[in-house]
Motif scaffolding. Structure first.
Motif, PDB file in Angstrom:
ATOM      1  N   ASP A  33      15.357 -39.424  14.207  1.00  0.00           N
ATOM      2  CA  ASP A  33      14.433 -38.340  14.542  1.00  0.00           C
ATOM      3  C   ASP A  33      13.227 -38.294  13.598  1.00  0.00           C
ATOM      4  OD1 ASP A  33      15.861 -37.401  12.371  1.00  0.00           O
ATOM      5  OD2 ASP A  33      16.076 -35.375  13.148  1.00  0.00           O
ATOM      6  N   ALA A  34      13.167 -39.181  12.596  1.00  0.00           N
ATOM      7  CA  ALA A  34      12.015 -39.312  11.696  1.00  0.00           C
ATOM      8  C   ALA A  34      11.773 -40.804  11.435  1.00  0.00           C
ATOM      9  CB  ALA A  34      12.269 -38.565  10.397  1.00  0.00           C
ATOM     10  N   PRO A  35      11.412 -41.560  12.473  1.00  0.00           N
ATOM     11  CA  PRO A  35      11.366 -43.015  12.352  1.00  0.00           C
ATOM     12  C   PRO A  35      10.306 -43.562  11.405  1.00  0.00           C
ATOM     13  CG  PRO A  35      10.488 -42.322  14.465  1.00  0.00           C
ATOM     14  CD  PRO A  35      11.070 -41.098  13.812  1.00  0.00           C
ATOM     15  N   THR A  36       9.327 -42.756  11.019  1.00  0.00           N
ATOM     16  CA  THR A  36       8.316 -43.259  10.087  1.00  0.00           C
ATOM     17  C   THR A  36       8.748 -43.124   8.633  1.00  0.00           C
ATOM     18  OG1 THR A  36       7.150 -41.148  10.096  1.00  0.00           O
ATOM     19  CG2 THR A  36       6.420 -42.811  11.682  1.00  0.00           C
ATOM     20  N   ASP A  37       9.809 -42.371   8.362  1.00  0.00           N
ATOM     21  CA  ASP A  37      10.356 -42.227   7.009  1.00  0.00           C
ATOM     22  C   ASP A  37      11.411 -43.314   6.806  1.00  0.00           C
ATOM     23  OD1 ASP A  37       8.783 -39.965   6.710  1.00  0.00           O
ATOM     24  OD2 ASP A  37      10.386 -38.606   7.284  1.00  0.00           O
ATOM     25  N   VAL A  38      11.068 -44.328   6.042  1.00  0.00           N
ATOM     26  CA  VAL A  38      11.935 -45.497   5.876  1.00  0.00           C
ATOM     27  C   VAL A  38      12.275 -45.672   4.399  1.00  0.00           C
ATOM     28  CG1 VAL A  38      12.105 -47.996   6.175  1.00  0.00           C
ATOM     29  CG2 VAL A  38      10.919 -46.609   7.895  1.00  0.00           C
ATOM     30  N   ILE A  39      13.536 -45.931   4.131  1.00  0.00           N
ATOM     31  CA  ILE A  39      14.016 -46.241   2.781  1.00  0.00           C
ATOM     32  C   ILE A  39      14.324 -47.730   2.742  1.00  0.00           C
ATOM     33  CG2 ILE A  39      15.895 -45.908   1.137  1.00  0.00           C
ATOM     34  CD1 ILE A  39      16.220 -43.077   2.308  1.00  0.00           C
ATOM     35  N   THR A  40      13.870 -48.404   1.704  1.00  0.00           N
ATOM     36  CA  THR A  40      14.146 -49.832   1.529  1.00  0.00           C
ATOM     37  C   THR A  40      15.122 -49.998   0.374  1.00  0.00           C
ATOM     38  OG1 THR A  40      11.929 -50.371   2.316  1.00  0.00           O
ATOM     39  CG2 THR A  40      13.113 -52.084   1.106  1.00  0.00           C
ATOM     40  N   ILE A  41      16.159 -50.820   0.595  1.00  0.00           N
ATOM     41  CA  ILE A  41      17.222 -50.988  -0.393  1.00  0.00           C
ATOM     42  C   ILE A  41      17.744 -52.420  -0.318  1.00  0.00           C
ATOM     43  CG2 ILE A  41      19.071 -50.235   1.168  1.00  0.00           C
ATOM     44  CD1 ILE A  41      20.209 -48.592  -1.207  1.00  0.00           C
ATOM     45  N   THR A  42      18.351 -52.893  -1.383  1.00  0.00           N
ATOM     46  CA  THR A  42      18.980 -54.216  -1.368  1.00  0.00           C
ATOM     47  C   THR A  42      20.373 -54.094  -0.749  1.00  0.00           C
ATOM     48  OG1 THR A  42      20.016 -53.927  -3.526  1.00  0.00           O
ATOM     49  CG2 THR A  42      17.787 -54.887  -3.495  1.00  0.00           C
ATOM     50  N   PRO A  43      20.944 -55.199  -0.287  1.00  0.00           N
ATOM     51  CA  PRO A  43      22.316 -55.136   0.222  1.00  0.00           C
ATOM     52  C   PRO A  43      23.296 -54.592  -0.825  1.00  0.00           C
ATOM     53  CG  PRO A  43      21.299 -57.160   0.948  1.00  0.00           C
ATOM     54  CD  PRO A  43      20.344 -56.514  -0.035  1.00  0.00           C
ATOM     55  N   ALA A  44      23.139 -54.984  -2.094  1.00  0.00           N
ATOM     56  CA  ALA A  44      24.035 -54.473  -3.143  1.00  0.00           C
ATOM     57  C   ALA A  44      23.846 -52.970  -3.327  1.00  0.00           C
ATOM     58  CB  ALA A  44      23.775 -55.197  -4.461  1.00  0.00           C
ATOM     59  N   GLY A  45      22.607 -52.516  -3.302  1.00  0.00           N
ATOM     60  CA  GLY A  45      22.336 -51.088  -3.426  1.00  0.00           C
ATOM     61  C   GLY A  45      22.903 -50.294  -2.263  1.00  0.00           C
ATOM     62  N   GLY A  47      25.531 -51.145  -0.530  1.00  0.00           N
ATOM     63  CA  GLY A  47      26.986 -51.107  -0.744  1.00  0.00           C
ATOM     64  C   GLY A  47      27.371 -50.019  -1.735  1.00  0.00           C
ATOM     65  N   THR A  48      26.614 -49.891  -2.813  1.00  0.00           N
ATOM     66  CA  THR A  48      26.868 -48.839  -3.803  1.00  0.00           C
ATOM     67  C   THR A  48      26.690 -47.470  -3.184  1.00  0.00           C
ATOM     68  OG1 THR A  48      26.160 -50.279  -5.597  1.00  0.00           O
ATOM     69  CG2 THR A  48      26.116 -47.914  -6.037  1.00  0.00           C
ATOM     70  N   PHE A  49      25.636 -47.299  -2.390  1.00  0.00           N
ATOM     71  CA  PHE A  49      25.380 -46.027  -1.714  1.00  0.00           C
ATOM     72  C   PHE A  49      26.527 -45.659  -0.772  1.00  0.00           C
ATOM     73  CE2 PHE A  49      23.633 -43.839   2.043  1.00  0.00           C
ATOM     74  CZ  PHE A  49      23.229 -42.664   1.446  1.00  0.00           C
ATOM     75  N   ILE A  50      26.965 -46.608   0.040  1.00  0.00           N
ATOM     76  CA  ILE A  50      28.050 -46.339   0.994  1.00  0.00           C
ATOM     77  C   ILE A  50      29.336 -45.979   0.260  1.00  0.00           C
ATOM     78  CG2 ILE A  50      29.560 -47.421   2.724  1.00  0.00           C
ATOM     79  CD1 ILE A  50      27.023 -48.918   3.707  1.00  0.00           C
ATOM     80  N   ARG A  51      29.654 -46.688  -0.801  1.00  0.00           N
ATOM     81  CA  ARG A  51      30.859 -46.347  -1.579  1.00  0.00           C
ATOM     82  C   ARG A  51      30.753 -44.948  -2.167  1.00  0.00           C
ATOM     83  NH1 ARG A  51      30.276 -51.692  -2.716  1.00  0.00           N
ATOM     84  NH2 ARG A  51      29.189 -51.363  -4.682  1.00  0.00           N
ATOM     85  N   GLY A  52      29.566 -44.566  -2.635  1.00  0.00           N
ATOM     86  CA  GLY A  52      29.361 -43.226  -3.173  1.00  0.00           C
ATOM     87  C   GLY A  52      29.526 -42.150  -2.117  1.00  0.00           C
ATOM     88  N   VAL A  53      29.006 -42.397  -0.920  1.00  0.00           N
ATOM     89  CA  VAL A  53      29.160 -41.441   0.183  1.00  0.00           C
ATOM     90  C   VAL A  53      30.634 -41.279   0.534  1.00  0.00           C
ATOM     91  CG1 VAL A  53      28.706 -41.063   2.637  1.00  0.00           C
ATOM     92  CG2 VAL A  53      26.856 -41.787   1.124  1.00  0.00           C
ATOM     93  N   LYS A  54      31.340 -42.391   0.673  1.00  0.00           N
ATOM     94  CA  LYS A  54      32.765 -42.341   1.019  1.00  0.00           C
ATOM     95  C   LYS A  54      33.590 -41.634  -0.044  1.00  0.00           C
ATOM     96  CE  LYS A  54      33.111 -46.342   4.043  1.00  0.00           C
ATOM     97  NZ  LYS A  54      33.757 -47.646   4.264  1.00  0.00           N
ATOM     98  N   ALA A  55      33.205 -41.804  -1.311  1.00  0.00           N
ATOM     99  CA  ALA A  55      33.956 -41.190  -2.409  1.00  0.00           C
ATOM    100  C   ALA A  55      33.586 -39.722  -2.618  1.00  0.00           C
ATOM    101  CB  ALA A  55      33.706 -41.967  -3.698  1.00  0.00           C
ATOM    102  N   GLY A  56      32.517 -39.258  -1.966  1.00  0.00           N
ATOM    103  CA  GLY A  56      32.108 -37.865  -2.109  1.00  0.00           C
ATOM    104  C   GLY A  56      31.266 -37.585  -3.341  1.00  0.00           C
TER     105      GLY A  56
END
Length: 63
Positions: A33-45, A47-56
């Protein structure tokens, strides 16, 4: 660039969801719903983000 929609989103274009696109050594993320707002990240970053979300560990950011 090809954007991929989360499999947890419903069908169609009206569902708000997270989308990802791979571009060389980077991954780009956006909210549909905000397609012009884009975040750029590395694959490793990502992975760290997803693990942090899952861990709360990021839950306090929404409060």
């Amino acid at each position: 660039m090809t954007w991929r929609k989360s499999s947890f989103s419903g069908p169609g274009e009206t569902n708000d969801c997270v989308e990802l696109a791979a571009t060389g050594s980077e991954i780009r993320l956006r909210e549909s719903d905000a397609p012009t707002d884009v975040i750029t990240i590395t694959p490793a970053g990502l992975g760290t983000f997803i693990r942090g979300v899952k861990a709360g560990t990021l839950d306090q950011l929404g409060r």
